[in-house]
Scaffold this active site. Structure first.
Site, short mmCIF file in Angstrom:
data_model
loop_
_atom_site.label_atom_id
_atom_site.label_comp_id
_atom_site.label_asym_id
_atom_site.label_seq_id
_atom_site.Cartn_x
_atom_site.Cartn_y
_atom_site.Cartn_z
N ASN A 11 10.70 31.65 -18.32
CA ASN A 11 11.32 31.67 -16.99
C ASN A 11 11.32 30.24 -16.46
OD1 ASN A 11 12.05 32.03 -14.34
ND2 ASN A 11 10.22 33.17 -13.75
N LYS A 13 12.65 29.06 -13.85
CA LYS A 13 12.64 28.97 -12.37
C LYS A 13 13.68 27.94 -11.91
CE LYS A 13 7.93 30.60 -12.54
NZ LYS A 13 6.64 30.73 -11.91
N HIS A 98 10.36 39.39 -9.42
CA HIS A 98 9.36 38.34 -9.64
C HIS A 98 8.64 38.09 -8.31
CE1 HIS A 98 7.51 34.47 -10.36
NE2 HIS A 98 7.63 34.72 -11.65
N GLU A 100 7.80 35.55 -6.82
CA GLU A 100 8.39 34.50 -5.99
C GLU A 100 9.61 35.02 -5.23
OE1 GLU A 100 8.67 31.54 -9.09
OE2 GLU A 100 6.49 31.51 -9.18
N GLU A 168 2.15 40.43 -13.95
CA GLU A 168 1.90 39.03 -13.59
C GLU A 168 1.04 38.99 -12.34
OE1 GLU A 168 5.01 36.17 -15.20
OE2 GLU A 168 5.81 36.90 -13.32
N GLY A 174 1.24 29.95 -12.13
CA GLY A 174 1.37 28.53 -11.80
C GLY A 174 0.08 27.90 -11.32
N SER A 214 0.15 31.61 -16.12
CA SER A 214 -0.53 30.47 -16.75
C SER A 214 -0.79 30.67 -18.25
CB SER A 214 -1.83 30.14 -16.01
OG SER A 214 -1.55 29.76 -14.68
P1 PGA Z 1 3.43 30.34 -15.07
O1 PGA Z 1 4.56 31.32 -14.45
O2 PGA Z 1 3.45 30.56 -16.56
O3 PGA Z 1 3.86 28.97 -14.66
O4 PGA Z 1 2.13 30.76 -14.45
C1 PGA Z 1 4.73 32.62 -14.92
C2 PGA Z 1 5.83 33.31 -14.16
O5 PGA Z 1 5.98 33.08 -12.95
O6 PGA Z 1 6.60 34.09 -14.75
#
Ligand code: PGA
Length: 252
Positions: A11, A13, A98, A100, A168, A174, A214
């Protein structure tokens, strides 16, 4: 797609900045992933880069995913992309809910509407669930169960079998704070037990589960071997082709 073959989704983003950089990243992933089989790999660029990325992965086994879609098929909806539009560009998967996007106001009800729309178009939704934080008493299990119940309200067993669920935990996204392989295993068993209650065991066992939060080249092997999930949803580490492919290889 065979459930026993791991599935790794990158992803991107809101990255990278330029079309050129997106094309290079996509080409780098495609070049390094020559395999025709294990694991399956998909990348989800931002919508403005989808067309360019699609060209770069065309002759490879890397698949295309979208990060989000609109409820609508067309019309007066400024700033949106429809399922039909991302399908036209070659997208086979669409990430839904997601954290976010949920933080920006997307609700469980919105997620359900989008999942129904994606399934009607014969694409595969990757539905994200996961708790904001963990507590000693385990209230986060109830939270995850509620998200699954809400999703199940709208879906027949046959539809549930077609979707991908990405667990997640928001605290791990992140942040560099990965869930431990034991946490992931515990959640895999929990999600399967909830789906067994809501449907039945064969349905629960056929839903593909991903872990995200992560995931990096150094922790992917253990998370995959001991976490019991069927692949990963990768954010930050999917922005470097070598790292993303190293994560994919760790599941072989
Ligand atoms: P990350 O993000 O691997 O940077 O923690 C995962 C995600 O948001 O799908």
């Amino acid at each position: 797609m065979k459930k026993t073959t791991p599935f790794i989704v990158g992803n991107w983003k809101l990255n990278p900045l330029t079309q050129k950089a997106a094309a290079e990243l996509a080409a780098g992933v495609a070049r390094r992933h020559k395999k025709t089989e294990a694991p399956y790999i998909a990348i989800a660029p931002s919508a403005v880069h989808m067309s360019e990325v699609s060209k770069k992965i065309k002759n490879s086994t890397v698949m295309l995913a979208a990060q989000s879609i609109s409820f609508y098929d067309g019309g007066a909806h400024t700033g949106e992309e429809s399922v039909g539009q991302v399908k036209d560009l070659g997208s086979e998967f669409i990430i839904v809910g997601h954290s976010e996007r949920r933080a920006g106001g997307v609700t469980d009800e919105d997620v359900n509407r989008k999942v129904a729309k994606i399934l009607r178009t014969n694409l595969v939704p990757i539905v994200c669930i996961g708790e904001r934080k963990r507590d000693e008493q385990g209230a986060f299990f109830t939270f995850v169960e509620e998200q699954l119940r809400s999703l199940a309200e709208q879906l027949s067993a046959a539809s549930m079998k077609k979707i991908v669920i990405a667990y997640e935990p928001i605290w791990a996204i992140g942040t560099g704070k990965t869930a431990t392989a034991e946490d992931v295993k515990e959640m895999q068993l929990f999600i399967e037990s909830v789906l067994t209650k809501l449907y039945n065991r064969p349905t629960a066992r056929s839903v593909r589960l991903l872990y995200g939060g992560s995931v990096k080249p150094h922790n992917a092997k253990e998370l995959h071997a001991d976490g019991g999930m069927n692949g990963f949803l990768v954010g930050g580490a999917s922005l470097k082709a070598e790292d993303f492919i190293a994560i994919a290889r760790a599941t072989e």
